[in-house]
Structure formats: structure tokens, C-alpha cells
Design a protein around this motif. Structure first.
Motif, PDB file in Angstrom:
ATOM      1  N   PRO A   3       0.838  -1.198   0.000  1.00  0.00           N
ATOM      2  CA  PRO A   3       0.000   0.000   0.000  1.00  0.00           C
ATOM      3  C   PRO A   3       0.873   1.248   0.000  1.00  0.00           C
ATOM      4  N   THR A   5       0.845   5.705   0.603  1.00  0.00           N
ATOM      5  CA  THR A   5       0.112   6.778   1.277  1.00  0.00           C
ATOM      6  C   THR A   5       0.482   8.102   0.651  1.00  0.00           C
ATOM      7  N   GLU A  19      -7.725   2.907   1.946  1.00  0.00           N
ATOM      8  CA  GLU A  19      -6.435   2.339   1.582  1.00  0.00           C
ATOM      9  C   GLU A  19      -6.086   2.809   0.172  1.00  0.00           C
TER      10      GLU A  19
END
Length: 380
Positions: A3, A5, A19
Motif C-alpha cells: 500500500p 500513502t 487504503e
């Protein structure tokens, strides 16, 4: 694939993502869609997320920026294959080395090819070269269930199978994730020139645009700017030097005046900025009526011969009244920017007669309705 960010960037039209992922291959995109049960909202560089209504939810924000490879360029066939995350300006630099271009000119800095397809974004040169639907000749998409689908091919004329390229153009990721694109290219013009004509009002702008449309001139673009009560019409010519000179001279004669320039003004091709910005579409001949319907203080640009305009209007503008005023001219007004996100009805306006067909297409491609949920007309 881990993932990623991005802080405040991890939101779409004000809706925060639970997410964020950035796949780097079509296979990874397929795996994401197969393994995710919640809502998925695909985005490119995020330059046009306000062009669709806010999603009803965003469990997973799927960035296509990792799909950043220019796969193939065949100068002799005037085609290029590039993944969805390739920025348009990066592709243009590569093509320019061979004297070619992709004839799309949306002004958003950093816009990616997939985002341009999803938003159906173009600029003033649509008059001569067409829009995304005209230049996109092949597409590869990953469907909601992870199926890898392709349509079109690497030739300009291709009639095999369904034209998924047109279907996915303007779909804002609601029917699947575009992972790769095939484009028809054009040679870079040898010379450029412009003619700038001041106009008194919308009626005169309409008359001059009609004169150009009925003439033998072949401008690349005919753009009208309206701002603080001032208006000017710009004709852009791109060809060989002799043609640009001859057409510019004929345009001045035809329109009864105008200033010739080597390039269009700095505002050319830009979108207006403001708390509320609309994309207007209408019958080209109705340009004076559309301008007259805009509220006081509106400013923006109009592609005078194609029936598309972008207008910044006061935040308190009654959108329902404006839409009703332009409806008799095949007019529509869609939000592309607003200070506060609006719901789908306010964003898009009334549903069209084709809404039933749109619903059936959505249900066929995304039966669980988890791709970009709520972003399309009618909250699809």
C-alpha cells in the motif's frame, strides 16, 4: 505490491480513501480487483477528480501512476502504445523526437493518458483533430472481476469486436480500469500562426464563428475568451509556413479585421478558475444564446465552432435555472470544479433519456457496483 500513502491526496472529490495502492502491472491491477470486496476508485494523476461526482464510498483508491511505460512507437504507422499512467507531456516529448504528436491538448499539468481517457478531456485542437474518442484506437482494461480485456488494435481502421475505447472514454473508472492505450498520431506542424479579433458581444462572436465554419479556412482551433466584459476570438492555424500566412491573411479579410500573431495569447487553452466551474456543451450555432444565459460575472472560454465552453460562474449560481435556460439548445452544464463537493444530481444535472441504457451497461460490466460507485450520472 505494498500500500502507498499520500496524506491529503488520499481522497477523491472530498471522500477519503481507506487504503491506497499503486499497481505497476496489469496483472497486479487484476489481482487487486479479484481480492478486494469493497469499493475501488481508479485515478491517474488526480488532476480531474472533480469532473465526476464524489464517490459514495472509497474503500480502495487505485492509482495508475505505476503503469508508466511507453510500450511502443511506430513512426511509420503513426501509432503509439502507452500504459495508463504515462503523463501526456512525457509521451509528447518522446513523439516530438520523431516529428510527431498525440493531438490532444488538455491543459492540466501532469495529466496521465488513463485519466484523460476516463475524463474524456481535450482542448481547443478538438476542432481539427477530434477528441479522445477519435484518437484512441485500442485499449486494454481490467474488468471488475479481474478479467483482462482488449479491444481495437494497432491500426487506424479496426472494426473487430466491440469498441471498448469509446465506452471507457468518459467513464471515470466506473466500468473497469484502463491499463494501456493505443493512439493514432499526427505529424507536428511545421509552422504556427494566430489571428486575434476583438468582439463586442456574444452575437458578434456567433456571427464570426459561423463565417469561419462556412469558409474554406481550416483552423486548428477557434477560441473565444470572455472576461470582465471583454471578448476576443482567436483563430489558430498550424500547417506549413505558406499555408499559415495565406490562411491568416484570408481570416483577417473574412472577419473584417484582426491582429496577426506568431502564437496564440497566453490564455489560449487554459480552463478558467473559480469556486464553481462548469463545462457547457451545446449546439455550436447557439453560442450567443449560451453566453446570454450565463450569470453576471461569468468568465471563461468557448470553442466557438465545436459547442464546448468552460465557464467560471458565481458560487451562488442557480444551476437548475441555468440548465433549463440552455436546454432548448441541446445544452448541458456539468461541474468540473467546486469549492464544496456536490451530489450526483447537482453535479451532472437531469438524467438523460439514455439513462436506462447506461444503467444496463454499468450492471453488465460492474454488477456489484463497486467501481467508482456514485460517480456517474444519476449516481451510478
Amino acid at each position: 505490491m505494498a500500500p502507498v500513502t499520500g496524506g491529503a491526496r488520499d481522497a477523491v472529490a472530498g471522500v477519503a480513501a481507506a487504503e491506497v495502492v499503486a499497481p505497476s502491472t496489469a496483472g497486479e491491477v487484476a489481482e487487486v480487483l479479484r481480492s478486494t470486496r469493497g469499493s475501488v476508485v481508479p485515478v491517474g494523476a488526480g488532476t480531474k477528480t472533480g469532473w465526476a461526482a464524489p464517490p459514495s464510498s472509497c474503500d480502495l483508491l487505485l492509482r495508475t501512476s505505476g503503469l508508466d511505460r511507453i510500450v511502443e512507437h511506430v513512426p511509420g504507422d503513426l501509432i503509439a502504445v502507452a500504459e495508463a499512467g504515462v503523463p501526456l507531456n512525457a509521451l509528447q516529448r518522446r513523439l516530438a523526437e520523431h516529428g510527431q504528436m498525440l493531438a490532444l491538448d488538455p491543459p492540466e499539468e501532469g495529466a496521465t493518458l488513463g485519466g484523460i481517457v476516463g475524463a474524456n478531456a481535450s482542448g481547443p485542437r478538438r476542432l481539427r483533430y477530434g477528441t479522445v474518442r477519435d484518437l484512441l484506437i485500442g485499449v486494454r482494461v481490467v474488468l471488475a472481476d479481474g478479467t483482462d480485456a482488449r479491444a481495437g488494435g494497432k491500426v487506424v481502421k479496426n472494426v473487430a469486436g466491440y469498441d471498448l475505447g469509446k465506452l471507457y472514454t468518459g467513464a471515470h473508472g466506473a466500468l473497469g480500469v484502463v491499463v494501456s492505450t493505443v493512439w493514432r498520431l499526427h505529424p507536428l506542424p511545421k509552422a504556427t500562426g494566430a489571428v486575434v479579433v476583438p468582439v463586442a458581444d456574444g452575437a458578434q462572436a456567433g456571427r464570426l464563428a459561423a463565417l469561419v465554419a462556412r469558409s474554406t479556412l481550416t483552423p486548428t482551433a477557434v477560441e473565444l475568451r470572455f472576461h470582465d466584459g471583454a471578448r476576443e476570438l482567436v483563430l489558430l492555424f498550424e500547417s506549413i509556413e505558406a499555408s499559415v500566412r495565406a490562411q491568416s491573411a484570408e481570416a483577417v479579410r473574412l472577419l473584417g479585421g484582426g491582429e496577426r500573431a506568431s502564437a496564440p495569447p497566453a490564455w489560449f487553452g487554459r480552463r478558467p478558475e473559480g469556486p464553481l466551474v462548469l463545462r457547457l456543451a451545446y449546439a455550436p450555432a447557439a453560442l450567443p444564446h449560451i453566453l446570454a444565459a450565463l450569470p453576471g460575472g461569468a468568465c471563461g472560454t468557448a470553442s466557438a465552432c465545436t459547442g464546448v465552453a468552460y465557464a467560471a460562474v458565481p458560487e451562488e449560481t442557480d444551476l437548475a435555472a441555468l440548465r433549463a435556460a440552455i436546454a432548448p439548445y441541446d445544452g448541458s452544464a456539468v461541474l468540473v470544479a467546486s469549492r464544496e463537493p456536490r451530489d450526483a444530481a447537482d453535479h451532472w444535472g437531469p438524467t438523460a433519456d439514455s439513462f436506462g441504457l447506461m444503467t444496463r451497461v454499468k450492471d453488465q460490466f460492474d454488477p456489484a457496483r463497486r467501481l467508482s460507485p456514485g460517480r456517474l450520472l444519476g449516481g451510478l
